[in-house]
Design a protein around this motif. Structure first.
Motif: not given
Length: 199
Positions: A130-153
């Motif tokens: 589930l986390l890997a699927a969310h990580e795959a939606t991260r855009g090229e210029h999006i910070d990985p920490v911010a992207h993970e913290r925005q995850w609804e789960r």
């Protein structure tokens, strides 16, 4: 239990310290089982307990992951490494850390395998993809920490990681007692005043 009773159940080592002859273990794995028994460790189990205790004490897996701290991916990776380390310890010490015992008795092998298979494995098998699927939606210029913290789960996963952390802390406490060492997880080093802090 009185001090005399407690010391009576311990063996004095040559260096003057004490190791318990037996340890009462009560470890609850939410929604799965409760391990409740007496552990009478042999020397190989004491050595294995020390090795796994050091592994747990130095990993993210037993440190509280607050909402604004750390990465969920790092926490899952840390839990995954506990598998490899535990397998290595079990292979190194062999059958002596998992002897047949009477009902109501536990061993290093039984405790460690039960925690791996009933607490850590279900968490990883559910949440890693589930986390890997969310990580795959991260855009090229999006910070990985911010992207993970925005995850609804994210909050749900953090809650499950905390539940597993509590199980690992219970296991670490039993390992600590069997190894006969000081607490390395919650220990606080006294603050030393230096000439800079006095200024």
């Amino acid at each position: 239990m009185s001090l005399r009773q407690r010391l009576g159940r311990r063996r004095r080592r040559r260096d003057g310290t004490f190791r318990p002859k037996q340890v009462s273990v009560k470890l609850s794995i939410p929604l799965v089982c409760e391990i409740n028994g007496v552990w009478e460790p042999v020397e190989a189990e004491r050595q294995a307990a020390w090795e796994l205790y050091v592994e747990l004490a130095t990993r993210i897996s037993v440190v509280e992951l607050r909402p604004d701290e750390g990465l969920l991916r790092e926490a899952l990776s840390s839990l995954y490494t506990v598998f490899g380390t535990t397998r290595e310890i079990l292979r190194r010490y062999g059958p002596s850390v998992a002897p047949r015992v009477a009902p109501g008795r536990v061993t290093f092998g039984a405790l460690s395998i039960t925690v791996l298979n009933n607490s850590i494995r279900p968490l990883l098998s559910r949440w890693h993809p589930l986390l890997a699927a969310h990580e795959a939606t991260r855009g090229e210029h999006i910070d990985p920490v911010a992207h993970e913290r925005q995850w609804e789960r994210a909050a749900e996963l953090r809650a499950e990681i905390e539940s597993v952390r509590q199980v690992l802390l219970g296991l670490a406490q039993a390992l600590n007692e069997v190894a006969g060492v000081g607490d390395l997880i919650t220990v606080r080093v006294p603050h030393q005043e230096t000439s800079e802090t006095r200024l």
